[in-house]
Design a protein around this motif. Sequence first.
Motif, PDB file in Angstrom:
ATOM      1  N   ASN A  88      81.893  49.432  46.937  1.00  0.00           N
ATOM      2  CA  ASN A  88      83.104  49.204  47.733  1.00  0.00           C
ATOM      3  C   ASN A  88      84.119  48.356  46.972  1.00  0.00           C
ATOM      4  O   ASN A  88      85.319  48.581  47.052  1.00  0.00           O
ATOM      5  CB  ASN A  88      82.737  48.515  49.060  1.00  0.00           C
ATOM      6  CG  ASN A  88      83.908  48.467  50.029  1.00  0.00           C
ATOM      7  OD1 ASN A  88      84.711  49.403  50.092  1.00  0.00           O
ATOM      8  ND2 ASN A  88      84.019  47.378  50.776  1.00  0.00           N
ATOM      9  N   GLU A 138      81.419  46.598  57.029  1.00  0.00           N
ATOM     10  CA  GLU A 138      81.924  46.433  55.666  1.00  0.00           C
ATOM     11  C   GLU A 138      82.132  47.771  54.962  1.00  0.00           C
ATOM     12  O   GLU A 138      82.910  47.851  54.004  1.00  0.00           O
ATOM     13  CB  GLU A 138      80.889  45.573  54.908  1.00  0.00           C
ATOM     14  CG  GLU A 138      81.366  44.976  53.618  1.00  0.00           C
ATOM     15  CD  GLU A 138      80.233  44.187  52.936  1.00  0.00           C
ATOM     16  OE1 GLU A 138      79.322  43.686  53.632  1.00  0.00           O
ATOM     17  OE2 GLU A 138      80.272  44.085  51.701  1.00  0.00           O
ATOM     18  N   PHE A 139      81.446  48.801  55.427  1.00  0.00           N
ATOM     19  CA  PHE A 139      81.402  50.042  54.640  1.00  0.00           C
ATOM     20  C   PHE A 139      81.986  51.258  55.359  1.00  0.00           C
ATOM     21  O   PHE A 139      81.525  52.377  55.188  1.00  0.00           O
ATOM     22  CB  PHE A 139      79.950  50.338  54.220  1.00  0.00           C
ATOM     23  CG  PHE A 139      79.298  49.197  53.469  1.00  0.00           C
ATOM     24  CD1 PHE A 139      79.987  48.514  52.480  1.00  0.00           C
ATOM     25  CD2 PHE A 139      77.994  48.812  53.753  1.00  0.00           C
ATOM     26  CE1 PHE A 139      79.402  47.464  51.788  1.00  0.00           C
ATOM     27  CE2 PHE A 139      77.387  47.766  53.070  1.00  0.00           C
ATOM     28  CZ  PHE A 139      78.092  47.086  52.082  1.00  0.00           C
ATOM     29  N   LEU A 140      82.994  51.032  56.177  1.00  0.00           N
ATOM     30  CA  LEU A 140      83.614  52.157  56.888  1.00  0.00           C
ATOM     31  C   LEU A 140      84.830  52.700  56.160  1.00  0.00           C
ATOM     32  O   LEU A 140      85.328  53.771  56.486  1.00  0.00           O
ATOM     33  CB  LEU A 140      84.019  51.728  58.298  1.00  0.00           C
ATOM     34  CG  LEU A 140      82.846  51.461  59.240  1.00  0.00           C
ATOM     35  CD1 LEU A 140      83.325  50.759  60.499  1.00  0.00           C
ATOM     36  CD2 LEU A 140      82.129  52.745  59.595  1.00  0.00           C
ATOM     37  N   PHE A 141      85.335  51.952  55.192  1.00  0.00           N
ATOM     38  CA  PHE A 141      86.521  52.389  54.454  1.00  0.00           C
ATOM     39  C   PHE A 141      86.246  52.275  52.963  1.00  0.00           C
ATOM     40  O   PHE A 141      86.869  51.530  52.232  1.00  0.00           O
ATOM     41  CB  PHE A 141      87.743  51.580  54.901  1.00  0.00           C
ATOM     42  CG  PHE A 141      88.045  51.801  56.353  1.00  0.00           C
ATOM     43  CD1 PHE A 141      88.849  52.862  56.753  1.00  0.00           C
ATOM     44  CD2 PHE A 141      87.483  50.997  57.337  1.00  0.00           C
ATOM     45  CE1 PHE A 141      89.096  53.111  58.097  1.00  0.00           C
ATOM     46  CE2 PHE A 141      87.726  51.239  58.686  1.00  0.00           C
ATOM     47  CZ  PHE A 141      88.530  52.295  59.065  1.00  0.00           C
TER      48      PHE A 141
END
Lengths: 172, 555
Positions: B238, B158-161
């Motif tokens: 995010n 969920e938190f790569l971009f």
Amino acid sequence: MTTLFIDGAVAEDPWVSIDGEQPVPEAEDVIVSLALFEAQRHALLTRNEGRLGVYLEADDQIDAIADDLGKIDLVALDFPSFADGRAFSKARLLRDRHGFAGEIRATGDVRIDQVQHMRRSGFNALAVHHQPTVDSLMEIKDAGLNLFYQPAIEGAEARSSSGGRSWARRAL
Amino acid sequence: MYRYDEFDREFVTSRVAQFRDQVERRVSGELTEDNFKPLRLQNGVYLQLHAYMLRVAVPYGTLNSSQMRMLGHIARKYDRDYGHFTTRQNIQFNWPKLADIPDILEDLASVEMHAIQTSGNCIRNVTADHLAGAAADEVADPRPYAEILRQWSTIHPEFLFLPRKFKIAVIGSPNDRAAMQFHDIGLEVRKNDAGELGLRVFVGGGLGRTPMIGKMIRDWLPEEDMLSYCEAILRVYNLYGRRDNKYKARIKILVHETGLDDLKKDIEAEFERIKDGVLKLPDEDVAAIAAYFAPSEFADLPAKDDGLEQAKLDNRSFARWVDRNVVEHAQSGYAIVTVALKGTGEAPGDATSAQMDVLADLGEKYSFDELRVSHEQNVILPHVQLSDLKAVYDALLEAGMASANAGLITDIIACPGLDYCALATARSIPVAQELSQRFADLDCQNDIGDLKLKISGCINACGHHHVGHIGILGVDRRGEELYQVTLGGSGDEQAAVGEIIGRGFSKDEIGDAVETIVDTYLARRLSDDEAFLETYRRLGPQPFKDALYPAKETA
């Protein structure tokens, strides 16, 4: 040219996207923009036939449809670019916070290198334009790993047998 | 320290294979540079001014001797025989060939290292106090928490971009040696009255063009909730962090624009929903990770070593090195050694492959096989017996690493600057080198005392200039390098952002300007014991302004 994958397999798309002011066909499965949904909310939620899907752009929040999710069958979440990761969290919230069991479809800039992250975040459908991605998915190659350091969507993965780490997971 | 098990090994190996495939697709043209960029960044590969750069993660700055030796091997085989230790406790190689990088990653994997998430808009390598597990003032070792966070954040789908990069730092002492309050999330491990371990949580700190001190969002968070709380913060960030302007995309801007109270409501609501779920940390799992960081098997030794005292009397240079570079260990009879990679005229943080080999040998022989990288771009030998200090010093002296300047004005932090970096607007290394030479005299440095001098070659502040007691920021003004000076910054528990003192200085003037600042301090301090920062805090900027810009005084 868009190819639709549902649960990893190529699928026919029964859904019709409706935008702008055109009338919503009574008996078809339609995907409407959030603006259209808000403008015709009552009519859309009380149709007798045809399923309802809502398309959220990257700036749209799921709070706008949260109360009506029981009557919505599909949510399409847009990736305006490879680098915009908001839809990952939205998919996650749809599944985990709202218990949404319908189709969550990734649209826009869907690339092979993110497919596994999409699945792990709750997407089960991908509308793909990018041809190398279509080719890879046809070969059932999602460029992902089989081991994970964090729990994602429930049920998709097993607890790792690796001792002493409640957060580790292994692909089923 | 942490050791890979089967799971970790398989993970890192498959990750290397995955990146090898991505590099092949880039070389074949299937991936454009635009598509390849986020993938290579998540594997630590930057495109610099002259070449690709590979940034290797040193999780929370801890490494063993075989890892240090491997870094030397990589420098020798794939690079120009040196590496650069960074302010994020990592190491950068400046000249690798793209086609070699999969092989380098494979070499790293063989010693349980990787370059995952050392760049890109994702959760970066987690940093920690470089004296963890050794410091006399420690409440609890922060590294088990950092390791759990490292694992949880690794390829978190969920938190790569994210809107922008995201940095987490963990400390376990009331004294902050990791600039914790200048991170997106800062965690301080502490004990409550019942003796239970938990965390104080800060959010929204950062340097860059808008420096901000992190705001405390939780005074107490039970340790079992650490991952749930971090996941809640990241999810809110995010979804709501700005993506319209990369300079306003860090969480500090979201905190600032939304207000801590409103943002906290969202974070706490999400935390409340997930806290009893799958991320809740079982005590036994925390204990299992903590066991990797159990104290070494220290010998029972007296607090004073006669041989050491005699050696100090016999050798003045050694005595001065001990005074500056050796600090108290929690364990009687042991000490913590700072190897300052700050020789006169050298580029701060650089080490040759031969030096890395020496460090590896010393770590193996004298420090329970452990080394650390500090955010001040030095290497630490954390557990050295007092009776071994002289042998360590002699070996360092021979390898050109015995600078006795830890914490002094020439223990400079500097980013790579315009000599390497595509973002830089001015050179940093030559300024550091000039200042290092100007203040080289050790008597003079010792007279000046504790002084943190930090240099960044652009507004992104990798050289931490905002938290330098003296900070220097290199900018470009109409094609000329101009150096702005800030005073009074501090990255410790009394965190402060330095104030810009006035108009900038040319490259030819900056050395004199720093000397003027130092002379002003020496003339105005109450005693030899009043450090630069204390004098500055007492007097404020005016005396320094008056000295730097005398024309204004008469105007």
